[in-house]
Design an enzyme around this catalytic site. Structure first.
Site, PDB file in Angstrom:
ATOM      1  N   MET A   1      -7.492  -8.005 -10.437  1.00 45.92           N
ATOM      2  CA  MET A   1      -7.729  -8.054  -9.007  1.00 45.92           C
ATOM      3  C   MET A   1      -8.978  -8.875  -8.737  1.00 45.92           C
ATOM      4  O   MET A   1     -10.038  -8.595  -9.289  1.00 45.92           O
ATOM      5  CB  MET A   1      -7.908  -6.639  -8.450  1.00 45.92           C
ATOM      6  CG  MET A   1      -8.078  -6.582  -6.948  1.00 45.92           C
ATOM      7  SD  MET A   1      -8.145  -4.880  -6.305  1.00 45.92           S
ATOM      8  CE  MET A   1      -9.746  -4.357  -6.903  1.00 45.92           C
ATOM      9  N   CYS A   2      -8.872  -9.889  -7.909  1.00 48.24           N
ATOM     10  CA  CYS A   2     -10.031 -10.692  -7.513  1.00 48.24           C
ATOM     11  C   CYS A   2     -10.967  -9.846  -6.658  1.00 48.24           C
ATOM     12  O   CYS A   2     -10.641  -8.732  -6.261  1.00 48.24           O
ATOM     13  CB  CYS A   2      -9.582 -11.916  -6.718  1.00 48.24           C
ATOM     14  SG  CYS A   2      -8.393 -12.973  -7.571  1.00 48.24           S
ATOM     15  N   GLN A   3     -12.147 -10.387  -6.368  1.00 50.94           N
ATOM     16  CA  GLN A   3     -13.066  -9.676  -5.484  1.00 50.94           C
ATOM     17  C   GLN A   3     -13.625 -10.622  -4.432  1.00 50.94           C
ATOM     18  O   GLN A   3     -13.785 -11.833  -4.664  1.00 50.94           O
ATOM     19  CB  GLN A   3     -14.195  -9.010  -6.273  1.00 50.94           C
ATOM     20  CG  GLN A   3     -13.712  -7.838  -7.112  1.00 50.94           C
ATOM     21  CD  GLN A   3     -14.795  -6.817  -7.386  1.00 50.94           C
ATOM     22  OE1 GLN A   3     -15.828  -6.761  -6.725  1.00 50.94           O
ATOM     23  NE2 GLN A   3     -14.556  -5.985  -8.376  1.00 50.94           N
TER      24      GLN A   3
END
Length: 294
Positions: A1-3
């Site tokens: 998951m990117c942030q």
């Protein structure tokens, strides 16, 4: 998951304290090693810095630190690649012009673009003005939003109407996957949470803040005025001793001058835990990987 990381203020402000903690998650305290980007508005102009290398060790990130840029609107993103190869073309934030102003967009999640572009609002047309350069679902969704807005509004509408329309478009897109995003035109910033997104509002009386990902603290009372207002938005809280608010599932919020000016939450009592959000991201990502997105 990117942030994601965003900042919206009423006066040009230094984001380096937040960015120093955030960048650690790009390969040091977390696994987002597939590139990063950060973009600053300066008036109508934009400074944008990107690298397809891990943010924690990137010399480009060191350059950003040395410049100490102040801005009223900033978006940053650290990437864990799902769709599209690791490359500069696939690095967020993405930038486009509409109605004579730049817009910046960064996304965290997974979208089924085949299903998205089958919807009447987003079906591709020969006269589409915006086309993705890279191969991410994120840039495709950004271009789809801008094409839909440009078709409906030849001239820029009011901020209230824009918020309402972007909310409608967002409600359609999020049905095709996970759609956490930040969007800004240099005046306002919109944040939308499908799963995880947090924010805090810093204003007088200012106090001390301590980073979660680094042994760094700052006394904001010493570097601000009583009139400063700063909104910071992040996928997960960046500090240990400040009160962060979580956006509810599918909530959309518009910030301007460091304050919330509009918001809508269809399910205001539903909040994801980190574990639930990661499990959903893994499930949606696995399903999407089995299909040809583009």
């Amino acid at each position: 998951m990117c942030q994601l990381l965003g900042m919206n203020c009423n006066t040009p402000t230094d984001i380096l304290f937040s960015f120093e903690g955030f960048r650690k998650r790009g390969g040091e305290t977390d696994i987002h090693t597939d590139g990063f980007g950060i973009a600053f508005f300066e008036g109508k102009g934009v400074r944008i810095y990107q690298d397809d290398k891990p943010c924690a060790s990137s010399p480009v990130a060191d350059l950003v630190k040395s410049y100490q840029i102040k801005s009223k609107n900033v978006i940053a993103h650290i990437r864990k690649a799902t769709y599209g190869q690791v490359s500069l073309a696939n690095t967020h934030p993405f930038m486009r012009e509409i109605w004579g102003e730049y817009w910046l967009f960064a996304h965290n999640g997974h979208l089924d673009c085949q299903r998205l572009f089958s919807h009447p609002l987003f079906q591709k047309r020969e006269d589409d003005f915006y086309t993705p350069v890279g191969s991410t679902d994120s840039e495709a969704a950004f271009c789809a939003i801008l094409n839909a807005l440009r078709r409906k509004f030849p001239q820029k509408p009011t901020t209230d109407i824009l918020f309402q329309e972007i909310n409608k478009l967002t409600a359609t897109i999020r049905k095709k996957g996970i759609f956490n995003y930040l969007l800004t035109n240099g005046e306002w910033m919109i944040a939308h949470a499908s799963t995880l997104l947090h924010y805090l509002l810093r204003q007088a009386p200012f106090g001390e803040a301590m980073l979660l990902d680094d042994d760094v603290n700052v006394n904001f009372a010493a570097v601000t005025t009583p009139y400063d207002k700063i909104a910071v938005i992040a996928t997960l809280p960046l500090t240990t001793n400040e009160v962060w608010q979580q956006l509810a599932k599918d909530e959309i919020v518009m910030f301007q001058e460091g304050e919330i000016i509009a918001r809508y939450a269809p399910d205001p009592d539903h909040y994801f835990t980190v574990e639930e959000a990661l499990a959903l991201a893994a499930k949606v990502g696995a399903a999407a990987a089995e299909s040809d997105i583009f």
